[in-house]
Write an enzyme that holds these catalytic residues in place. Sequence first.
Site, short mmCIF file in Angstrom:
data_model
loop_
_atom_site.label_atom_id
_atom_site.label_comp_id
_atom_site.label_asym_id
_atom_site.label_seq_id
_atom_site.Cartn_x
_atom_site.Cartn_y
_atom_site.Cartn_z
N SER A 1 0.75 -1.23 -0.01
CA SER A 1 -0.26 -0.07 0.03
C SER A 1 1.03 1.16 -0.01
O SER A 1 2.07 1.14 0.38
CB SER A 1 -0.81 0.19 1.36
N TYR B 1 -1.68 -0.15 10.67
CA TYR B 1 -1.83 -0.35 9.47
C TYR B 1 -0.53 -0.27 8.53
O TYR B 1 -0.16 -1.06 7.78
CB TYR B 1 -3.10 0.11 8.71
#
Length: 254
Positions: free
Chosen positions: A149, A162
């Site tokens: 990501s 995250y």
Amino acid sequence: MSDTLTDSVALVTGASSGIGEATALGLAAQGATVALLARRRDRLDDLSARIEADGGRALVVQADVSDQRQALDAVESVVAQAGRLDVVVNNAGLMRIGPAADADLSDWDEMVSVNVSGLLYVTRASLPHLISAAADSPRGVADLVNISSTAGRSVQPGAAVYALTKFGIGAFSEAIRQEVLGQRVRVSLVEPGTVQTEITDHLPEPDRERLARRNGAMVPLAPADIADAVTFIVTRHRRVAVNEILVRAAEQTW
């Protein structure tokens, strides 16, 4: 359909929706037999039927990658059924956001279990098979592709854990790349920006609203945009290793 990946077997985790689903379709269109791994059997059966209706080949493997035994057994099941393993796309992942001081620790545990442990389990089980496949493949190479990501390179408030998981994927990918490059296994990292998927569907409403405000009028990427990046990586000639691709939405600044 193309025959670029004919006689190759590809495993895609998190294949029941979003990037995983699009990637499975893309690899099948290149001629690969695609093993579809996720927890939602009904979604996998539907996707398998679509692939086969288009002339492709698919295997359904229902498993939770965060469970070590299930992850290892899933990889072995694919090899037992298909005879080899040439491409692995570690796509399964989830996101929970919010201030660290208010976090539910079970959310952190779940992210680490899926985003990190699941990827580790599948990779460990797959590497010996990828090395073997590279040695006798007509392509002369095998591929491990890890989906990360932009959170693996740019940290945002509320996404501490995250981001931790995604930064970790980047470090792990680079170390493994150096370990297996001499055995003709390529390791690649794909870092998507904002993509229109189900990853935010399970967030509490306040968190979804916060993301919507941050994204504003930005047009998000489609899952197929990331699938295109994966397909590009694994269809290069063996002399080419695409180690990293960062794909942002056109208006995205982070």
